[in-house]
Design an enzyme around this catalytic site. Sequence first.
Site, short mmCIF file in Angstrom:
data_model
loop_
_atom_site.label_atom_id
_atom_site.label_comp_id
_atom_site.label_asym_id
_atom_site.label_seq_id
_atom_site.Cartn_x
_atom_site.Cartn_y
_atom_site.Cartn_z
N ASP A 222 10.30 12.17 17.46
CA ASP A 222 9.94 13.54 17.12
C ASP A 222 10.52 14.51 18.13
OD1 ASP A 222 7.16 14.71 15.44
OD2 ASP A 222 8.42 15.98 16.68
N ASP B 180 9.65 6.10 15.09
CA ASP B 180 9.47 7.51 14.81
C ASP B 180 9.88 8.29 16.06
OD1 ASP B 180 8.67 10.01 14.05
OD2 ASP B 180 6.52 9.60 14.09
N GLU C 124 0.83 -1.20 0.00
CA GLU C 124 0.00 0.00 0.00
C GLU C 124 0.86 1.25 0.00
OE1 GLU C 124 -2.66 0.79 3.29
OE2 GLU C 124 -3.09 2.78 2.46
#
Lengths: 549, 458
Positions: free
Chosen positions: B141, B139, B75
């Site tokens: 941040d 991830d 996807e």
Amino acid sequence: MDFRRKSKARVERKPEYENLEQKYKHNVLLYRMPPTEDIKIHEFEDLALERLKVLRILEQAQAKSLRFLSDDWKEYVHDELSREGLKGYLRLCTNGGNTAANNASKHEFELQARRRDYISHFILRLAYCRTQELKSWFIAREMELFKYKFSAMTPAEIKQFLDLHNLNYVPLSAEQKNAVKDGLIESTVGQSVAKIEMLDFYKVPFTQVLDLVRSRRCYLKDGQAYVNTHDFISIVGTKQLEEIEHGLKSAQRLIREVETDERLFTLLKSLHTSYTGKDYTVGKDVKVPIESIDQLSKKSFPLCMRLCHEHLRTNHHLKYDGRMQYGLFLKGIGVTLEDAIRFWREELTKKMDPEKFAKSYQYNIEHNYGKKGSLKDYAPYSCAKVIQENVVQGSVNGCPFKYYDQSTLKQKLAAAGLGTAHIQDVAGLAAKHHYQLACAKYFQVTHDTNVEVAINHPNHYYLQSQELMGNRVEKKSHAGPPRKSTKGNVSGSQSTQDYSVYMNADDDDELWNIADDTQKTFESSTQKPAAKSTDIAWEDDLDLTAIDC
Amino acid sequence: MPEMETENTNSTTTEPVTAENPDEKQKKTTYAAVYDPECLPDMLPVYYRRLFPHKPFYRWLSYGLSEDGIFVNREISFTLHDDIYIRYLCFETQQEFEKELCTRCPFKIDIGAVMNTRPKNNRISAAAMAPVQRELVFDIDMTDYDDVRTCCSDKSVCQKCWKFMAVAANILDTAVKEDFGWEHILWVFSGRRGIHCWICDYEARHLDTQGRSAVAEYLQIINNAMGSNGASVSRVFIGERMHHSVRRAYQIIEPAFEEIILRDQNLFSSPKGIEKLCNFIGDEVARQETEQFLLNNVEDGAPALKVWEAFKRYANSMRCNATQSVWSRRLKNIIEEIQLACLYPRLDINVTKGFNHLLKAPFCIHPSTGKVCVPFNASVAGKFNPTTVPTIAQLLQEINAFDEKNKAEDEADEKSRIKDYKKTSMFKGVVVFEEFVRKLETSLKAKSKKLNEINMEF
């Protein structure tokens, strides 16, 4: 699939002693091969109900926030098992090996208990294989039962168990162990250094002991976990979990066929009728106007949701997790999609421009109501889920009784209007990690009642509060048309499928619906004079080989 | 069919301006090379046509076609102009993918999971579609570090705060390599203030949800608690012994602590920093006592270094003197715990746990900074400078300048032999990426060879 009635002339077979000895060699067994003997239909029922009682006791223990396998937990489960007269299970859960081998009658009792345990597990698989929620509940309870039994075994019995199941683990040689010694000493939790020197260690792929990895309780190198004899509960637990998950999948494939037997049909229904409970996917029956939320939040919202609401009203923002938790809760109490969008828009656009809201936030709301994206109607979070929430900086999701430290919690309770003594009570429970009990206490205090409530779902909290205040008649029980379940689990292996997140009260209603559903079909299909023959059928043997799962 | 999930709202406002002053805009991009988000739609076609590394990108996601459907069932999602978001895209070949990128020019490309079927069929067979594999992703941040950085806050990032990222990347990289034995790890700058990590080993790609969440939690040691002042505070609790992975992280953190926390950020400077420091202490009584002690014994305005020294002395003396107190039990590792709490990677573990969580692809252009999401090497993460990462404007200027220079002397065909990105400052990022892909392919080849040999034996 063979459910034909056996001829009545057949000699009743009582399973012999040696036979049992052969079949059920150990108190703790992996549920690998389905049982193949014939049993009477009423025994089928007895066994199922008995096991259900056991699993429900485990569920209760969990709802009371007792730490799994702690002394409190064991005491509670032990007491309940004996109170319910479940001696067989009590014996299996407290005696790992076959310690009663020298006492013939005790030994036979134990063998019978093993048999009941084994067969009943497979029966319940049939009842619990239909939906993801049911499966999760069943798996969580079965794993608790298994680990409870396993934890009672001595190292020698564990060895016996492993041999019996052809689980060959070779301990590290002295040399190999020496090479990783520092890591073992540093990272093996729960054992003293001296003990670590003595213990046998085994090397297994880390995926076999995820619970040890998750909580950093073992040494890990190159994807291999180094575990000791005491950790076998993890490894074997994973095996058992795989067996059960696999078994449930097969059962699900077979269930339609199994149900063609009318007797089983009725039985599965009677298995669940004693159950009541609710599912909170959509508050279809009552619409709650959004204007009443401020009022309701003060009186009828549990603290977790009340704080979300207040945070939103003061800061005009909630982080994603908070929006999910609160948004689904609102949906569950009966806020319509239109109202929800209006409500969130009013608040959020005080801080952002309406275009951003339309673009980035509205989608999420519609998604929650199953109008966008995967089109699943998501279920509101249960307490178990709320408690497990990962609370990040600046967000207000999660269970406040768990998340806040004592002083902050006390402030919040005071702000909610509790008196000092009550604050102490509630905060005290929270400090002992009894989050749901703390919440129940909070309920009692804020409703000025002594009614004992068990809190395991925020929406349940809300309903109980509403009922208590008489605003709402108890949800009409399940006479209405059986609702098709469209519950939260998204395709296959998405994140919601974490079995450490125990499902609580959400399941029973589902069972109900299924039972209801199936009964309807049953009734309509048995307008023919089939009813007479069922009576005779009760006495016939049921061939368990047919239920091959 | 891809679905338009968000309405196009403000597309018309900028059009007339661009039509009127095309020359002026041209000047802006070529000479000043200052990035202007308004120009992004004009620059993206050139970027995708000439600079985006299509070939290695395809080579990565096709994994040598080692498994069925590994590329075609992946996807991909595009974010187009005005936040039009299209999910469930998939592509049959490298050519198709390249063509789509060049014609649609997405503002952002997200990579999802490899499904058991073509994702674009999801409306037909939604029930049956399930993710089969997906890289394990992390991830980190910068905004999660707001309570320990004083140099910047929120969206901005400077070289000083990048050091947090460098330490985090370093710790995480070593942990996944040593503890889990994975080696195909791609680190990518997320374009503004964060970093992404893609673990592409077979075992990591095939971890199930439970596996992913276990790994994520294994690597997550920071807990969020509520500090005395109501602000959220990060805390670490070590317990009896330091787990080897935590100790290894500590060995990376300890030497960096002074530079980053005490000197660069001057985090604990008196008097405001003292409150911050003491908030790391989980015991209320001990916290108040420590705060009082430090306020009394450190001069007003003292730098963090001094405060920290005083705190260490105090904590150590409390540990030794009062053997039965909270200092010798729960707080016995408080010094190490504070250091870890400041610098241990702060993961957004929900990203890691989600089997088909979408994550921004490398080599996207960050729409608000214009910077390229370049891969970087974790071992030299400290040398990476987020402030000098090239912007799309700069890159286009660079190829133009290069072409300009070579126009006179070069034959047309010779020029085309030099890949465009090699003419630009994006070069290094592509080299890191190609190196990663090459290693990945080599190991996949070795693996399939080994498998063949085993099969031959039968």
